[in-house]
Every structure is written in structure tokens, then in C-alpha cells.
Design a protein around this motif. Structure first.
Motif, PDB file in Angstrom:
ATOM      1  N   THR A 105       1.439   3.737  -6.218  1.00 34.22           N
ATOM      2  CA  THR A 105       0.827   4.028  -7.524  1.00 34.22           C
ATOM      3  C   THR A 105       1.209   2.978  -8.565  1.00 34.22           C
ATOM      4  O   THR A 105       0.419   2.682  -9.456  1.00 34.22           O
ATOM      5  N   THR A 108      -0.693  -0.479  -7.597  1.00 33.30           N
ATOM      6  CA  THR A 108      -2.135  -0.376  -7.832  1.00 33.30           C
ATOM      7  C   THR A 108      -2.452   0.085  -9.256  1.00 33.30           C
ATOM      8  O   THR A 108      -3.612   0.279  -9.601  1.00 33.30           O
ATOM      9  N   ALA A 152      -1.423  -0.870  -0.306  1.00 39.18           N
ATOM     10  CA  ALA A 152      -1.153  -1.297  -1.680  1.00 39.18           C
ATOM     11  C   ALA A 152      -1.260  -2.813  -1.815  1.00 39.18           C
ATOM     12  O   ALA A 152      -1.897  -3.332  -2.749  1.00 39.18           O
ATOM     13  N   LEU A 155      -4.903  -3.984  -1.553  1.00 41.06           N
ATOM     14  CA  LEU A 155      -5.634  -3.790  -2.805  1.00 41.06           C
ATOM     15  C   LEU A 155      -5.253  -4.842  -3.843  1.00 41.06           C
ATOM     16  O   LEU A 155      -6.050  -5.172  -4.722  1.00 41.06           O
ATOM     17  N   LYS A 156      -4.036  -5.374  -3.710  1.00 41.91           N
ATOM     18  CA  LYS A 156      -3.595  -6.461  -4.598  1.00 41.91           C
ATOM     19  C   LYS A 156      -4.012  -7.825  -4.046  1.00 41.91           C
ATOM     20  O   LYS A 156      -3.692  -8.852  -4.618  1.00 41.91           O
ATOM     21  N   LYS A 196     -12.300   0.142  -5.535  1.00 43.56           N
ATOM     22  CA  LYS A 196     -11.022   0.452  -4.899  1.00 43.56           C
ATOM     23  C   LYS A 196     -10.924   1.940  -4.588  1.00 43.56           C
ATOM     24  O   LYS A 196     -10.333   2.344  -3.593  1.00 43.56           O
ATOM     25  N   ILE A 200      -9.801   3.570  -1.058  1.00 46.95           N
ATOM     26  CA  ILE A 200      -8.641   4.458  -0.986  1.00 46.95           C
ATOM     27  C   ILE A 200      -9.041   5.797  -0.367  1.00 46.95           C
ATOM     28  O   ILE A 200      -8.313   6.350   0.462  1.00 46.95           O
TER      29      ILE A 200
END
Length: 213
Positions: A105, A108, A152, A155-156, A196, A200
């Protein structure tokens, strides 16, 4: 303030229940089956063996059985030292997976929308995860830790970090290979047509189902 206190009390209650599972539930007979396979008493095809005992789980069990051999004089598996140690390991990774959800959390930036307290509450309210890991003693919880962190980093758009963690997660849950196409599609999706949140949702749904495979 009252709502926050209630959430904290629920988290503490579930945590105590999970801790109790370590000492009271016998779990499955993974170690006993593995010993049977090692002694050639049980024959499985290579594919069956790979999905039932991924490399990470196989060598972890082998190490436990080497350090704490099963004693023939102890009939109940959950009284064996190897099994007790395995339950501690699973509980340890259950807690680490919770911490990884907090890291997820943060990386992201979902912590701007969902507080750490709510993330913690959602995690510990996942009773099926608690039962399948700490209670029943399935090692797939280990893969969850690395898979969450891999997602995570993906997503980065830190592909190297994501792939390294993803490969480790597959060592403990071979069924996670179903995510390879999604990882490829997401990373090379230059148009960003899919958000995203969609990824997810798909990742969470497929990962939850993969734990059952």
C-alpha cells in the motif's frame, strides 16, 4: 475514535486466534507424505510431484526432516518436532505477508486512500487465508509474501525487482506461472488503456484461486 478502537480490538482478537492455531491445530500431513516419497513408499509422476511439492516446499521439508527426523515412537504427527517447527515457520510468514501488504500500500501509494489500520484489518479478516496457512499448515503462504512485493514493484515498473521476487514466489507455488502473460502485458502496455486498479483486481482474483490449486 470508537470505530478505530473496535478495529484494533478485532485485529488483536484474530491475531490471538491465529496464534492459538499454531499450538492447537494439527494441520495436514505434508511432512509425513514427503517422508513417504523420499523413502519411495509413494510414487508420483513428475508433474504431480512438481505441483504438490514445488522446489521451495520440497527442500524446506527436506531440511526440516533432516534436522528433525520423524520419530516412529510418536504416532501423532503434530507432536513431531519437525511439524511443530513447520507451524512456526508458516506463522512467521503469515505475519511477514501482513507486513508485505503494508509495504504494498505504501509503494503503490494506496495508503493515501486506505489507512494501515484498514489494510491490517482487511488482511486479518481474510479467514480463508488464516485457515489454509496457519491452521491447515499449507506452505503456499510463503509465496504470498514474495508475490505481493513482486506485484508492488511491477506496478512501480521496476521489472528486475518484480521478476526476482516473482521467481521466488513460484518456487513455493508453481501455479503462479499463470501470471506470466499478465506481467508481460502490463509491463509492455505503453498505452495504459488498463488502469492499475484493473490489474490489481485480476492479480488478486487469480492469486486467491491459485492458492487452492
Amino acid at each position: 475514535m470508537v470505530i478505530k478502537l473496535v478495529k484494533i480490538l478485532i485485529i488483536i482478537l484474530i491475531f490471538l486466534v491465529s496464534l492459538n492455531f499454531v499450538f492447537t491445530t494439527p494441520g495436514n500431513n505434508t511432512l509425513k507424505i514427503l517422508e513417504g516419497i523420499t523413502n519411495k513408499q509413494i510414487v508420483l509422476s513428475p508433474i504431480e510431484f512438481l505441483f504438490k511439492y514445488p522446489p521451495g516446499i520440497y527442500y524446506l521439508n527436506k531440511a526440516l526432516l533432516h534436522i528433525f527426523p520423524l520419530s516412529p515412537s510418536i504416532n501423532l504427527l503434530y507432536n513431531q518436532k519437525a511439524w511443530e517447527t513447520s507451524k512456526y515457520i508458516i506463522f512467521f510468514f503469515y505475519i511477514l505477508t501482513w507486513l508485505s501488504s503494508l509495504i504494498f500500500t505504501k509503494l503503490t501509494k494506496f495508503n493515501k486512500k486506505i489507512s494501515n489500520l484498514d489494510t491490517t484489518l482487511y488482511y486479518f479478516l481474510n479467514i480463508s487465508l488464516l485457515l489454509s496457512s496457519v491452521s491447515l499448515g499449507f506452505y503456499e503462504i510463503i509465496s504470498a509474501l514474495f508475490f505481493i512485493l513482486a506485484t508492488a514493484f511491477l506496478l512501480k515498473r521496476k521489472l528486475i525487482h518484480a521478476l526476482l521476487l516473482y521467481q521466488i514466489s513460484v518456487l513455493f507455488n508453481v501455479s503462479l506461472i499463470i501470471f506470466i502473460p499478465l506481467i508481460y502485458i502490463f509491463y509492455f502496455n505503453k498505452t495504459q488503456k488498463l488502469s492499475k486498479k484493473v490489474y490489481i483486481y485480476v492479480f488478486t482474483h487469480l492469486f486467491t484461486n491459485s492458492l487452492v490449486l
